[in-house]
Motif scaffolding. Sequence first.
Motif, mmCIF file in Angstrom:
data_model
loop_
_atom_site.group_PDB
_atom_site.id
_atom_site.type_symbol
_atom_site.label_atom_id
_atom_site.label_comp_id
_atom_site.label_asym_id
_atom_site.label_seq_id
_atom_site.Cartn_x
_atom_site.Cartn_y
_atom_site.Cartn_z
ATOM 1 N N UNK A 177 -10.958 -10.294 1.574
ATOM 2 C CA UNK A 177 -10.731 -9.878 0.191
ATOM 3 C C UNK A 177 -9.273 -9.536 -0.101
ATOM 4 N N UNK A 178 -8.630 -8.787 0.785
ATOM 5 C CA UNK A 178 -7.233 -8.407 0.550
ATOM 6 C C UNK A 178 -6.335 -9.638 0.505
ATOM 7 N N UNK A 179 -6.595 -10.585 1.382
ATOM 8 C CA UNK A 179 -5.801 -11.813 1.403
ATOM 9 C C UNK A 179 -6.035 -12.637 0.144
ATOM 10 N N UNK A 180 -7.264 -12.687 -0.342
ATOM 11 C CA UNK A 180 -7.573 -13.435 -1.566
ATOM 12 C C UNK A 180 -6.802 -12.868 -2.752
ATOM 13 N N UNK A 181 -6.811 -11.538 -2.887
ATOM 14 C CA UNK A 181 -6.079 -10.905 -3.985
ATOM 15 C C UNK A 181 -4.580 -11.129 -3.819
#
Length: 273
Positions: A64-68
């Motif tokens: 999730x952090x990488x996607x954002x």
Amino acid sequence: MPTTVARPDGPGGALGCVLSTMAVTSRVLASQVRELEEGWSASTPELPLVWALNELHLDQPTGPARAVELAEVHQGDLPYRHLVVEDAFTAEALAGELEGRSLWRHDRLALMVLAPDGGPPAPAVPRDRSAPCPLTEDQSGQLAQQWLSEDFPALDGQTLGQLDELNRRAARLLSEERFGFLGPDGSPVAMVKLQRKGDVAWLLDVYTVPRCRGRGYARALVAHAARRARELGARTVFIVADDNDWPKQLYGRLGFLTVGVLWQFHLALPELG
């Protein structure tokens, strides 16, 4: 319900055909496409308000952090963030991560393929016994503008104009045919579009104006377009539906089976100043 996990059926299976056909519009019509380890990003500065041409598409497992972070890097100059996620684990984790952030919203799209052994749906006749007819690009554009204004009343003329340009470019790219019904005054009141790429056909933009709903137009048009697709030699015929809305049930009764789910995440940034 099946969900997409990095194209489990392989690129040549039904799900792979659906996903690759849906990606054609963005990948071909966008001004620039950047290949990423996690997927790809599209950008089109001349049509910045069209999400489909300015999206981050993730087709591999991504935290999730990488996607954002990727959205910020590749869409930092836009007034929104728009992510399309194929991988189910990524999508579910991202949905959980963003659940408490009120400005983010997400949609689940059911990817539905016409059962290959059932043949095209039987012809469906509306209650008024009228028959589908071809629509011009301008007629379908008129209905598309009405549909967008109905669902998103805050859209301005600039946004509607850019979306119309996208529709016209996609129509040329994917050999589009349009079918609909006309009202007593000759104006279009319902439509469906049929787009094709090789032996894959896509039914989309099923819409009926409010005053004409409940007459069976949508059912008749989807059945008509599916039969036309088979006549043109399409081996895979698909349609996309909101996973939580009633049209999915209608398409199921016409012989379409859900083969996967595609997630979309969208963040509209507040205006400053």
